[in-house]
Write a protein that holds these residues in place. Structure first.
Motif, PDB file in Angstrom:
ATOM      1  N   LEU A   1      14.494  10.413   1.790  1.00 39.78           N
ATOM      2  CA  LEU A   1      14.279  10.810   0.401  1.00 39.78           C
ATOM      3  C   LEU A   1      13.172  11.840   0.263  1.00 39.78           C
ATOM      4  O   LEU A   1      13.160  12.633  -0.677  1.00 39.78           O
ATOM      5  N   LEU A   2      12.199  11.812   1.190  1.00 37.21           N
ATOM      6  CA  LEU A   2      11.120  12.777   1.252  1.00 37.21           C
ATOM      7  C   LEU A   2      10.900  13.168   2.696  1.00 37.21           C
ATOM      8  O   LEU A   2      11.233  12.392   3.613  1.00 37.21           O
ATOM      9  N   ASN A   3      10.315  14.337   2.912  1.00 40.95           N
ATOM     10  CA  ASN A   3       9.867  14.664   4.258  1.00 40.95           C
ATOM     11  C   ASN A   3       8.377  14.334   4.380  1.00 40.95           C
ATOM     12  O   ASN A   3       7.730  13.940   3.409  1.00 40.95           O
ATOM     13  N   GLU A   4       7.834  14.476   5.585  1.00 42.20           N
ATOM     14  CA  GLU A   4       6.443  14.084   5.819  1.00 42.20           C
ATOM     15  C   GLU A   4       5.477  14.853   4.923  1.00 42.20           C
ATOM     16  O   GLU A   4       4.519  14.275   4.383  1.00 42.20           O
ATOM     17  N   LYS A   5       5.719  16.122   4.732  1.00 38.20           N
ATOM     18  CA  LYS A   5       4.822  16.920   3.895  1.00 38.20           C
ATOM     19  C   LYS A   5       4.883  16.456   2.447  1.00 38.20           C
ATOM     20  O   LYS A   5       3.862  16.306   1.781  1.00 38.20           O
ATOM     21  N   GLU A   6       6.100  16.203   1.956  1.00 34.89           N
ATOM     22  CA  GLU A   6       6.251  15.776   0.569  1.00 34.89           C
ATOM     23  C   GLU A   6       5.618  14.405   0.331  1.00 34.89           C
ATOM     24  O   GLU A   6       5.153  14.109  -0.764  1.00 34.89           O
ATOM     25  N   ALA A   7       5.600  13.575   1.375  1.00 29.73           N
ATOM     26  CA  ALA A   7       5.094  12.203   1.250  1.00 29.73           C
ATOM     27  C   ALA A   7       3.607  12.098   1.521  1.00 29.73           C
ATOM     28  O   ALA A   7       3.049  10.995   1.437  1.00 29.73           O
TER      29      ALA A   7
ATOM     30  N   GLY B   1       0.841  -1.188   0.000  1.00 30.33           N
ATOM     31  CA  GLY B   1       0.000   0.000   0.000  1.00 30.33           C
ATOM     32  C   GLY B   1       0.873   1.234   0.000  1.00 30.33           C
ATOM     33  O   GLY B   1       2.032   1.200   0.434  1.00 30.33           O
ATOM     34  N   PRO B   2       0.355   2.360  -0.488  1.00 29.10           N
ATOM     35  CA  PRO B   2       1.170   3.566  -0.592  1.00 29.10           C
ATOM     36  C   PRO B   2       1.576   4.153   0.750  1.00 29.10           C
ATOM     37  O   PRO B   2       2.605   4.835   0.830  1.00 29.10           O
ATOM     38  N   ASP B   3       0.814   3.893   1.798  1.00 28.45           N
ATOM     39  CA  ASP B   3       1.195   4.435   3.101  1.00 28.45           C
ATOM     40  C   ASP B   3       2.530   3.854   3.555  1.00 28.45           C
ATOM     41  O   ASP B   3       3.393   4.566   4.076  1.00 28.45           O
ATOM     42  N   GLY B   4       2.695   2.558   3.365  1.00 28.33           N
ATOM     43  CA  GLY B   4       3.951   1.920   3.750  1.00 28.33           C
ATOM     44  C   GLY B   4       5.116   2.412   2.919  1.00 28.33           C
ATOM     45  O   GLY B   4       6.228   2.613   3.438  1.00 28.33           O
ATOM     46  N   LEU B   5       4.892   2.613   1.633  1.00 34.16           N
ATOM     47  CA  LEU B   5       5.963   3.137   0.790  1.00 34.16           C
ATOM     48  C   LEU B   5       6.325   4.550   1.200  1.00 34.16           C
ATOM     49  O   LEU B   5       7.508   4.904   1.273  1.00 34.16           O
ATOM     50  N   ALA B   6       5.317   5.370   1.485  1.00 34.09           N
ATOM     51  CA  ALA B   6       5.588   6.740   1.930  1.00 34.09           C
ATOM     52  C   ALA B   6       6.445   6.743   3.184  1.00 34.09           C
ATOM     53  O   ALA B   6       7.427   7.500   3.284  1.00 34.09           O
TER      54      ALA B   6
END
Length: 206
Positions: free
Chosen positions: A199-205, A186-191
């Motif tokens: 690689l990303l911050n929380e806002k970007e993800a 699921g995308p939540d786990g990938l985020a």
């Protein structure tokens, strides 16, 4: 080693791929089960993914099973209905990585013509920095050769590649070659994984 590129599978990571679900709607679950028991439709699709012509391969299979001809042709004629919808948050993650300047690659079992057709519906399929499409390469996951092609062509060390795929066998092969891996559930786990890797911050993800 820090991640230098993120490698995405497409089916069930960026686009839902559930042919059985389509056929259950179209012909009913009982008839769908009977057809899938009689005809190796996933094997047919593998031949497309190995470079077989999308139309010719599916129509030849349909002709070989006259009792199921119309239903098998639906795999071709209603193909976008089999491959939908897009997984919106995954697409946002792909684009967020690109905005961050992180290279993103596709590594996908996909036919030549079917990929081109899909890209007319899903423009993000043209947004990868590098594309590794099995139909062009004539080899499908989890054959180690397709992973070797990515390594050689990209010039990136295996342990600097982060690969996400929904199939454990594809993930296991990548891991055996030293790649970083994330089994997509699921995308939540990938985020969360992309944030954890920096690689990303929380806002970007989000």
């Amino acid at each position: 080693m820090p991640t230098q590129a993120v490698v995405f599978d497409i089916g069930n990571v960026l686009i839902e791929w559930q042919p059985e679900r389509f056929y259950d709607r179209a012909i009913g679950a009982e008839r769908r089960r009977a057809m899938f028991d009689r005809v190796d439709l996933h094997g047919m699709n593998d031949r497309v993914d190995l470079g077989g012509h999308f139309t010719d391969t599916i129509y030849a299979t349909a002709d070989a099973y006259p009792d199921w001809r119309a239903e098998i042709r639906m795999w071709h004629d209603h193909w976008i209905e089999l491959a939908q919808p897009e997984i919106a948050r995954s697409v946002r993650l792909l684009r967020a990585l690109r905005a961050r300047g992180v290279p993103v690659y596709s590594l996908t079992n996909f036919g030549v013509q079917s990929f081109d057709y899909a890209a007319t519906h899903y423009p993000f399929l043209r947004e990868f920095d590098r594309q590794y499409i099995s139909g062009h390469l004539k080899v499908i996951k989890p054959d180690p050769k397709i992973y070797e092609i990515v390594e050689t062509d990209s010039g990136i060390a295996p342990d600097a590649l982060l690969f996400t795929d929904d199939r454990p066998d594809n993930i296991a092969m990548a891991a055996s070659r030293g790649w970083q891996t994330h089994l997509f559930e699921g995308p939540d786990g990938l985020a969360a994984r992309l944030v954890a890797e920096g690689l990303l911050n929380e806002k970007e993800a989000a």
